[in-house]
Design an enzyme around this catalytic site. Structure first.
Site, short mmCIF file in Angstrom:
data_model
loop_
_atom_site.label_atom_id
_atom_site.label_comp_id
_atom_site.label_asym_id
_atom_site.label_seq_id
_atom_site.Cartn_x
_atom_site.Cartn_y
_atom_site.Cartn_z
N ALA A 104 0.82 -1.22 0.00
CA ALA A 104 0.00 0.00 0.00
C ALA A 104 0.85 1.25 0.00
O ALA A 104 0.49 2.26 0.59
CB ALA A 104 -0.93 -0.01 1.22
N ARG A 143 -3.75 7.96 -10.32
CA ARG A 143 -4.93 7.96 -11.20
C ARG A 143 -6.22 8.33 -10.45
O ARG A 143 -7.24 8.62 -11.07
CB ARG A 143 -5.07 6.59 -11.87
N GLY A 150 -1.48 -7.55 -15.46
CA GLY A 150 -0.47 -8.50 -15.91
C GLY A 150 -1.15 -9.76 -16.41
O GLY A 150 -2.14 -10.20 -15.85
N ASN A 206 -7.93 1.65 -9.39
CA ASN A 206 -6.91 2.61 -9.80
C ASN A 206 -7.49 4.01 -10.01
O ASN A 206 -6.75 4.99 -9.95
CB ASN A 206 -6.21 2.14 -11.07
N ARG A 233 -31.13 13.39 16.18
CA ARG A 233 -29.69 13.66 16.33
C ARG A 233 -29.11 12.86 17.49
O ARG A 233 -29.84 12.20 18.23
CB ARG A 233 -29.50 15.17 16.49
N LYS A 288 -32.77 15.86 19.92
CA LYS A 288 -31.33 15.72 20.21
C LYS A 288 -31.17 15.49 21.70
O LYS A 288 -31.80 16.17 22.51
CB LYS A 288 -30.60 17.00 19.81
N ASN A 324 -48.29 13.44 25.96
CA ASN A 324 -48.46 13.99 24.61
C ASN A 324 -47.95 15.42 24.58
O ASN A 324 -48.37 16.25 25.38
CB ASN A 324 -49.94 13.95 24.20
N SER A 346 -50.48 23.00 22.39
CA SER A 346 -49.72 23.34 21.19
C SER A 346 -48.96 24.65 21.39
O SER A 346 -49.35 25.49 22.20
CB SER A 346 -50.67 23.49 20.00
N ALA A 358 -52.31 25.93 25.52
CA ALA A 358 -51.71 26.24 24.22
C ALA A 358 -51.06 27.62 24.27
O ALA A 358 -51.53 28.52 24.96
CB ALA A 358 -52.77 26.21 23.13
C1 UD1 Z 1 -0.09 -4.89 -10.44
C2 UD1 Z 1 0.63 -6.11 -11.04
C3 UD1 Z 1 -0.23 -6.65 -12.18
C4 UD1 Z 1 -1.58 -7.00 -11.67
C5 UD1 Z 1 -2.25 -5.82 -10.95
C6 UD1 Z 1 -3.51 -6.29 -10.24
C7 UD1 Z 1 3.07 -5.89 -10.83
C8 UD1 Z 1 4.32 -5.49 -11.49
N1 UD1 Z 1 1.94 -5.73 -11.52
O1 UD1 Z 1 -0.18 -3.89 -11.44
O2 UD1 Z 1 0.41 -7.81 -12.74
O3 UD1 Z 1 -2.40 -7.45 -12.73
O4 UD1 Z 1 -1.37 -5.28 -9.94
O5 UD1 Z 1 -4.24 -5.22 -9.72
O6 UD1 Z 1 3.11 -6.36 -9.69
N2 UD1 Z 1 2.92 -0.80 -4.61
C9 UD1 Z 1 3.83 -0.57 -3.59
N3 UD1 Z 1 5.09 -0.18 -3.91
C10 UD1 Z 1 5.50 -0.05 -5.18
C11 UD1 Z 1 4.58 -0.29 -6.23
C12 UD1 Z 1 3.30 -0.67 -5.92
O7 UD1 Z 1 3.49 -0.69 -2.41
O8 UD1 Z 1 6.68 0.30 -5.38
C13 UD1 Z 1 1.56 -1.19 -4.27
C14 UD1 Z 1 0.51 -0.18 -4.69
O9 UD1 Z 1 0.27 0.76 -3.66
C15 UD1 Z 1 -0.70 -1.05 -4.96
C16 UD1 Z 1 -0.09 -2.38 -5.37
O10 UD1 Z 1 1.24 -2.38 -4.92
O11 UD1 Z 1 -1.49 -1.23 -3.80
C17 UD1 Z 1 -0.14 -2.59 -6.89
O12 UD1 Z 1 0.52 -1.50 -7.50
P1 UD1 Z 1 -0.05 -0.82 -8.81
O13 UD1 Z 1 0.85 0.28 -9.21
O14 UD1 Z 1 -1.49 -0.51 -8.63
O15 UD1 Z 1 0.16 -2.04 -9.84
P2 UD1 Z 1 -0.64 -2.33 -11.15
O16 UD1 Z 1 -0.12 -1.50 -12.25
O17 UD1 Z 1 -2.09 -2.28 -10.89
CA CA Z 2 -3.43 -1.62 -9.16
#
Ligand code: UD1
Ligand code: CA
Length: 476
Positions: A13, A19, A146, A234, A339, A357, A383, A411, A429
């Site tokens: 993460a 994007r 991929g 993405n 609330r 509230k 009431n 009222s 009232a």
């Molecule tokens: C990646 C896969 C792809 C797969 C897709 C599925 C690779 C090279 N590609 O592509 O084959 O189909 O996910 O969704 O693995 N991240 C890091 N550090 C980094 C790069 C990425 O922590 O240096 C994390 C990102 O935050 C993300 C995850 O890895 O949560 C995937 O990275 P992202 O750049 O979204 O890869 P994709 O291009 O989607």
């Molecule tokens: Ca991804």
């Protein structure tokens, strides 16, 4: 499940998620009341791994604080530069002791993945004795993912990224979900052999498949039963699609548990919402947080409930409620606003254009029309007349009003807090109640009515009103 407890789950993460075009890091965007990474961590936690590591990088203070709020046992590993998914896993392994068994790798942007699918992946991986098993899926539109390249006999050969794929590979519809099970002892060595010789100049985790296969190890792919589960987020179009998919899944579960959802398309719920059998949700209703709908209760249409409990047989229509408790067979709305701190007793009523509230309303007590009840305790079977206001704020402090049981207030009353109305009391009232009303008495607090005879004929001679009054006087 514990038979396949992995040694570790690593969640990637660290990416910015450019994007998304957002000031919020991608993995902190929410669907169904939980962040994207929160969904992934929830599925990962269900596997009961020995170690749960999240690789953080972009906006890491924010992401780390968020993870600490979810579960203090989650560890983070910092990837200072995002040099690819392979590099990210390397960084994670550096924070862990040498492990044996299975390591699961998953991405922080795959929120629909279930713990059931992860468990099945680990089980297949261990049953086949693989060095690595990738969770794959057959998707209608593989663009961006991929591709899983297989030999003529079906054996998995490699994963080729979109940007590195030739036309034949681009036509492959079996894709990499980004989720893997690895033999812990083989993963680190394989990562050391990953290069950056590819279109993005990054260390691809996906290259480890070919590396392990060429070293003579077993590699495989487990195909996900439902490809929608592995959707990676993405951009915000995919975010909305994932929210829709998860919402459908949550409503389906509720319906199979006996809830009637009249219009799933316009009903939105968080993962934390609970339904009892024979609860009913009418169209255009949003249920958030720790909201719970009891058996026989009906909520909607056009209602938004957050952290609110609705008791058995209660009716809630066209209402906004936040942190409220609605008792058994109580009725709320149409057009009510409850609330925080509102507690409605059994068979009580908060009616039309009523706001409450921090108010406790006793059994059978009714506030039917056009009223504000704030900072109040009202007893049973009382009431409250239409258009009443509990005047709780003197401009500096809030004060409390207490109304007893079996009262009938008129009222258009103002209850100027702090003030107490005793049991069985009545109020006239139009009264402004500033002094306590003893039990059983009638309080009148308004100007006396005075009629000035003939005023219209004297002051508005010849007017339509004067003519009507004259006709009435003659008995016409
Ligand atoms: C990646 C896969 C792809 C797969 C897709 C599925 C690779 C090279 N590609 O592509 O084959 O189909 O996910 O969704 O693995 N991240 C890091 N550090 C980094 C790069 C990425 O922590 O240096 C994390 C990102 O935050 C993300 C995850 O890895 O949560 C995937 O990275 P992202 O750049 O979204 O890869 P994709 O291009 O989607
Ligand atoms: Ca991804």
């Amino acid at each position: 499940m514990s038979a396949h407890r992995p040694a570790a789950v690593v969640v990637l993460a660290a990416g910015e998620g450019t994007r998304m075009k957002s000031a919020t890091p991608k993995v902190l965007h929410t669907i169904s009341g939980r962040s994207l990474v929160g969904h992934v961590v929830a599925a990962a936690s269900a596997l009961e791994p020995e170690h749960l590591v999240v690789v953080v990088g972009h906006a890491r203070e924010q992401v780390t604080a968020h993870l600490e709020g979810i579960d203090s046992r989650i560890r983070t590993a910092v990837q200072h530069e995002q040099n690819g998914t392979g590099h990210a896993v390397r960084v994670a392994l550096e924070t862990l002791p040498a492990l044996t068994g299975t390591i699961v790798i998953t991405a922080g942007d795959t929120p629909l993945l279930t713990d059931g699918t992860l468990t099945a992946l680990v089980a297949a991986h261990e049953a086949d004795g693989n060095a690595v098993t990738v969770l794959s899926a057959e998707v209608p539109d593989p663009i961006g993912y991929g591709r899983i390249v297989r030999a003529a006999d079906g054996a998995v050969l490699a994963i080729v990224e979109q940007k590195d794929a030739d036309d034949a590979q681009k036509a492959i519809r079996e894709i990499n979900s980004g989720v893997f099970a690895f033999d812990a002892r083989l993963l680190a060595d394989a990562l050391d052999k990953v290069t950056t010789e590819n279109a993005q100049g990054e260390e691809y985790l996906t290259d480890t498949l070919e590396i392990l296969r060429e070293a003579g190890h077993r590699v495989g792919a487990a195909i996900a039963a439902d490809h929608r589960e592995i959707a990676g987020i993405n951009n915000r179009v995919q975010l909305a699609q994932a929210r829709r998919t998860l919402n459908d899944r949550l409503l389906e579960r509720a319906m199979l548990q006996g809830a009637t959802i009249v219009d799933p398309a316009s009903t939105w719920v968080d993962v934390t919402v609970e339904f009892e059998p024979d609860s009913v949700v009418l169209p255009n209703t949003q249920l958030y947080g720790a909201t719970r709908i009891a058996t026989g209760a009906e909520v909607g249409p056009n209602s938004t409930l957050t952290d609110t409990t609705v008791g058995p047989g209660a009716r809630v229509s066209n209402t906004v409620a936040d942190s409220a408790e609605i008792g058994e067979e109580a009725t709320v709305g149409p057009f009510a606003y409850l609330r925080p701190g509102t507690r409605l007793g059994p068979k009580s009523k908060a009616g039309t254009y009523v706001e409450m509230k921090n108010a406790t309303i006793g059994e059978g007590t009714k506030v039917p029309h056009l009223s504000y009840v704030g900072d109040a305790t009202i007893g049973e079977h009382t009431n409250i007349g239409a258009a009443s206001v509990f005047v709780n704020y003197d401009g500096e402090t809030k004060h409390h009003t207490t109304v007893g049981s079996y009262c009938k207030t008129g009222s258009d009353n103002m209850f100027v807090a702090p003030v107490t109305v005793g049991d069985g009391a009545y109020t006239a009232a139009g009264s402004v109640i500033t002094k306590d009303v003893p039990a059983g008495s009638l309080a009148v607090a308004r100007g006396q009515q005075r009629n000035i005879e003939g005023w219209v004929a004297r002051k508005r001679p010849g007017s339509a009103a004067a003519q009507a009054a004259e006709a009435a006087r003659r008995g016409e």
